[in-house]
Motif scaffolding. Structure first.
Motif, PDB file in Angstrom:
ATOM      1  N   GLY A  69      39.023  22.999  45.759  1.00  0.00           N
ATOM      2  CA  GLY A  69      38.290  24.215  45.436  1.00  0.00           C
ATOM      3  C   GLY A  69      37.472  24.781  46.589  1.00  0.00           C
ATOM      4  O   GLY A  69      36.919  25.876  46.472  1.00  0.00           O
ATOM      5  N   VAL A  70      37.404  24.073  47.695  1.00  0.00           N
ATOM      6  CA  VAL A  70      36.592  24.537  48.828  1.00  0.00           C
ATOM      7  C   VAL A  70      37.114  25.872  49.361  1.00  0.00           C
ATOM      8  O   VAL A  70      36.353  26.835  49.509  1.00  0.00           O
ATOM      9  N   LEU A  71      38.415  25.952  49.627  1.00  0.00           N
ATOM     10  CA  LEU A  71      38.957  27.207  50.147  1.00  0.00           C
ATOM     11  C   LEU A  71      38.953  28.305  49.089  1.00  0.00           C
ATOM     12  O   LEU A  71      38.804  29.485  49.426  1.00  0.00           O
ATOM     13  N   SER A  72      39.094  27.942  47.832  1.00  0.00           N
ATOM     14  CA  SER A  72      38.960  28.950  46.766  1.00  0.00           C
ATOM     15  C   SER A  72      37.582  29.582  46.837  1.00  0.00           C
ATOM     16  O   SER A  72      37.429  30.803  46.718  1.00  0.00           O
ATOM     17  N   SER A  73      36.577  28.748  47.035  1.00  0.00           N
ATOM     18  CA  SER A  73      35.205  29.247  47.148  1.00  0.00           C
ATOM     19  C   SER A  73      35.045  30.166  48.352  1.00  0.00           C
ATOM     20  O   SER A  73      34.394  31.212  48.259  1.00  0.00           O
ATOM     21  N   ILE A  74      35.646  29.785  49.463  1.00  0.00           N
ATOM     22  CA  ILE A  74      35.538  30.606  50.678  1.00  0.00           C
ATOM     23  C   ILE A  74      36.188  31.970  50.461  1.00  0.00           C
ATOM     24  O   ILE A  74      35.647  32.999  50.867  1.00  0.00           O
ATOM     25  N   VAL A  75      37.350  31.997  49.792  1.00  0.00           N
ATOM     26  CA  VAL A  75      38.010  33.269  49.508  1.00  0.00           C
ATOM     27  C   VAL A  75      37.141  34.117  48.575  1.00  0.00           C
ATOM     28  O   VAL A  75      37.009  35.329  48.772  1.00  0.00           O
ATOM     29  N   LEU A  76      36.522  33.491  47.572  1.00  0.00           N
ATOM     30  CA  LEU A  76      35.610  34.227  46.690  1.00  0.00           C
ATOM     31  C   LEU A  76      34.440  34.807  47.483  1.00  0.00           C
ATOM     32  O   LEU A  76      34.030  35.951  47.253  1.00  0.00           O
ATOM     33  N   ILE A  77      33.918  34.030  48.414  1.00  0.00           N
ATOM     34  CA  ILE A  77      32.789  34.492  49.231  1.00  0.00           C
ATOM     35  C   ILE A  77      33.211  35.681  50.099  1.00  0.00           C
ATOM     36  O   ILE A  77      32.521  36.708  50.140  1.00  0.00           O
ATOM     37  N   ILE A  78      34.344  35.551  50.772  1.00  0.00           N
ATOM     38  CA  ILE A  78      34.813  36.633  51.647  1.00  0.00           C
ATOM     39  C   ILE A  78      35.113  37.887  50.830  1.00  0.00           C
ATOM     40  O   ILE A  78      34.689  38.995  51.193  1.00  0.00           O
ATOM     41  N   ASN A  79      35.834  37.726  49.719  1.00  0.00           N
ATOM     42  CA  ASN A  79      36.186  38.862  48.874  1.00  0.00           C
ATOM     43  C   ASN A  79      34.927  39.537  48.324  1.00  0.00           C
ATOM     44  O   ASN A  79      34.802  40.761  48.351  1.00  0.00           O
ATOM     45  N   GLY A  80      33.980  38.743  47.846  1.00  0.00           N
ATOM     46  CA  GLY A  80      32.726  39.295  47.325  1.00  0.00           C
ATOM     47  C   GLY A  80      31.940  40.029  48.393  1.00  0.00           C
ATOM     48  O   GLY A  80      31.396  41.109  48.156  1.00  0.00           O
ATOM     49  N   TYR A  81      31.875  39.449  49.580  1.00  0.00           N
ATOM     50  CA  TYR A  81      31.160  40.067  50.700  1.00  0.00           C
ATOM     51  C   TYR A  81      31.767  41.433  51.040  1.00  0.00           C
ATOM     52  O   TYR A  81      31.051  42.419  51.206  1.00  0.00           O
ATOM     53  N   ILE A  82      33.095  41.478  51.123  1.00  0.00           N
ATOM     54  CA  ILE A  82      33.775  42.741  51.440  1.00  0.00           C
ATOM     55  C   ILE A  82      33.509  43.775  50.346  1.00  0.00           C
ATOM     56  O   ILE A  82      33.214  44.936  50.647  1.00  0.00           O
ATOM     57  N   ILE A  83      33.597  43.362  49.092  1.00  0.00           N
ATOM     58  CA  ILE A  83      33.320  44.285  47.977  1.00  0.00           C
ATOM     59  C   ILE A  83      31.879  44.786  48.071  1.00  0.00           C
ATOM     60  O   ILE A  83      31.603  45.970  47.857  1.00  0.00           O
TER      61      ILE A  83
END
Length: 173
Positions: A69-83
């Protein structure tokens, strides 16, 4: 059936929503501090939107399963930041209307799909926690069935969100 899945995975889903939401807020703050470019929305076709979002969701699932789940979290962070940056840029340049007409119609549908995929991405770490007794036991067939159902639901949500984004979500500048 879906209610049972949500009940079993509620904590993981809430964690994913929290990670994403905090990242959106950080993106908004970063935009306020000057880390955004002028907002220029682009039109996209339903298939292009669906394929792009599906690629992201596949990456969230596979990378999450491989890393607990570590990379899932990173993708959520990046996606959220961009949004967050997009939200700030749209509001700063054009006011709140583009958010209401261009983002909100499909945002929560797409978020539900992404959270479903991130939940599946966390399943390997949850399995480990079950093995060492830190999480209540869930039979492996149930775990696989829940993951499969969440993926199928995510696909349907992505299809619907893509249709909404290409046909209903409109930004009038």
């Amino acid at each position: 059936m879906l209610q049972g899945i949500i009940k079993r995975w509620k904590r993981v889903m809430l964690l994913c929503i929290l990670i994403f939401s905090v990242s959106v807020l950080i993106g908004i703050v970063a935009g306020f501090l000057g880390d955004y470019s002028t907002f220029r929305p682009k039109e996209a076709e339903m298939l292009d939107i669906f394929v792009n979002n599906t690629k992201i969701c596949i990456f969230i699932i596979v990378s999450g399963l491989l890393t607990g789940g570590v990379l899932s979290s990173i993708v959520l962070i990046i996606n959220g930041y961009i949004i967050g940056i997009v939200i700030y840029g749209a509001i700063a340049d054009y006011g709140f209307l583009p958010i209401l007409t261009g983002l909100m119609p499909h945002f929560f549908i797409e978020l539900a799909a992404i959270v479903s995929c991130a939940t599946v991405g966390f399943m390997s770490s949850i399995s480990f926690l079950m093995c060492i007794g830190k999480w209540s036991k869930l039979p492996l067939p149930r775990l696989i069935k829940d993951g499969t159902i969440l993926i199928l639901i995510a696909i349907l949500l992505l299809l619907f969100a893509s249709w909404v984004e290409s046909n209903i979500s409109k930004v009038v500048l």
